[in-house]
Design an enzyme around this catalytic site. Structure first.
Site, PDB file in Angstrom:
ATOM      1  N   ARG A 181       0.843  -1.202   0.000  1.00 25.51           N
ATOM      2  CA  ARG A 181       0.000   0.000   0.000  1.00 25.51           C
ATOM      3  C   ARG A 181       0.877   1.251   0.000  1.00 25.51           C
ATOM      4  NH1 ARG A 181      -4.763  -0.078   4.333  1.00 25.51           N
ATOM      5  NH2 ARG A 181      -5.490   1.647   3.008  1.00 25.51           N
ATOM      6  N   CYS A 238      -1.939   6.268   8.774  1.00 25.99           N
ATOM      7  CA  CYS A 238      -2.278   4.978   8.180  1.00 25.99           C
ATOM      8  C   CYS A 238      -3.334   5.239   7.121  1.00 25.99           C
ATOM      9  CB  CYS A 238      -2.753   4.000   9.255  1.00 25.99           C
ATOM     10  SG  CYS A 238      -4.176   4.598  10.207  1.00 25.99           S
TER      11      CYS A 238
END
Length: 285
Positions: A181, A238
């Site tokens: 990611r 995040c």
């Protein structure tokens, strides 16, 4: 009392505290990113006396341009905490389903709101049951609490501040998502893949395993490997500010109570298509 004892509590210690005449307030904050709802887990069994508090609707604001889990409205948060029986100056223990993420975000939210006496049950509900401690299904009716929410007791970053920290020398903005990611190879949730330019990648499993943290020395070594030293400003993000709250908790355990949370995180960053996106690498520097 050690920093760890101020932040985490083991099941046996919590069980002893719950036997006292005035035990800590217990909040069950079990949650999953993609469901089923944590309330279902609570209904199936929870720590005796625990009150369920919903991460999405009670501990965070509505999703939107500020991200999927933005800061809550202070008045709404205060009402939710009082309804759960949270009292001014009285200890609170939060727990989740074992990964430690939603419990850490609950810990962070209460601390940000000015309530200092809050700890995370280390290992969450699975650690409690593994210790053979009792579980109940009755839903308590707590006396209304009197906690007053005073926002700003923990540092936060907005998008502009996160960008400056990522570009600063010294200064470290940690991206705690998985490496694919971060590198922009895979993005299962948000519409754009990549990372904040200049952010470094330290995936959550590097500093926490199944909701349990190593000792402070090991945590300091793992954060140092990502460029975090004793003096450089540090923040974390995040996808939506939940896993990053766990990183902030880990940084507190490592002796960095000044660590900042980019609450909006990647979900806020990519809501503005004019913000730059970096891909590839292990560090944006």
């Amino acid at each position: 009392m050690s920093a760890t004892a101020d932040l985490l509590v083991e099941p046996d210690r919590l069980a002893a505290e719950l036997d006292h005449a005035d035990p800590p307030t217990l909040l069950d904050v079990r949650w999953r990113l993609t469901g089923p709802p944590g309330r279902d887990d609570y209904a199936a069994g929870h720590l005796p006396g625990a009150v369920f508090v919903d991460l999405d609707t009670e501990l965070c604001g509505p999703p939107g341009a500020a991200g999927r889990h933005p800061l809550p409205d202070p008045a709404a948060l205060q009402a939710a905490l009082r309804a759960a029986g949270v009292r001014a100056g009285h200890p609170v223990v939060v727990y989740d389903g074992g990964d430690g993420m939603s419990a850490a975000r609950a810990w962070w939210t209460l601390r940000w709101a000015g309530h200092r006496q809050v700890r995370v049950l280390h290992g969450g509900f699975p650690a409690w049951t593994a210790a053979g401690l009792p579980v109940g299904t009755s839903v308590p009716a707590p006396a209304p609490g009197d906690v007053t929410v005073a926002p700003g007791a923990l540092p936060v970053l907005d998008a502009a501040q996160a960008a400056r920290l990522a570009a600063a020398e010294p200064g470290v903005l940690i991206d705690v998502r998985t490496a694919p990611r971060y590198r922009g190879e895979h993005e299962p949730v948000d519409p754009v893949a990549g990372h904040v330019p200049g952010a470094v990648n330290l995936p959550a499993p590097k500093y926490v395993t199944q909701g349990r943290f190593p000792d402070a020395g090991a945590l300091r070594e793992r954060f140092a490997a990502a460029g975090v030293d004793a003096d450089a400003p540090v923040g974390a993000y995040c996808g939506s500010g939940v896993t990053a709250a766990q990183a902030v908790l880990a940084l507190h355990l490592a002796g960095r109570p000044d660590a900042a949370l980019y609450v909006g995180s990647w979900s806020e960053w990519v809501a503005d298509r004019d913000r730059p996106v970096a891909t590839g690498g292990t560090s944006g520097r």
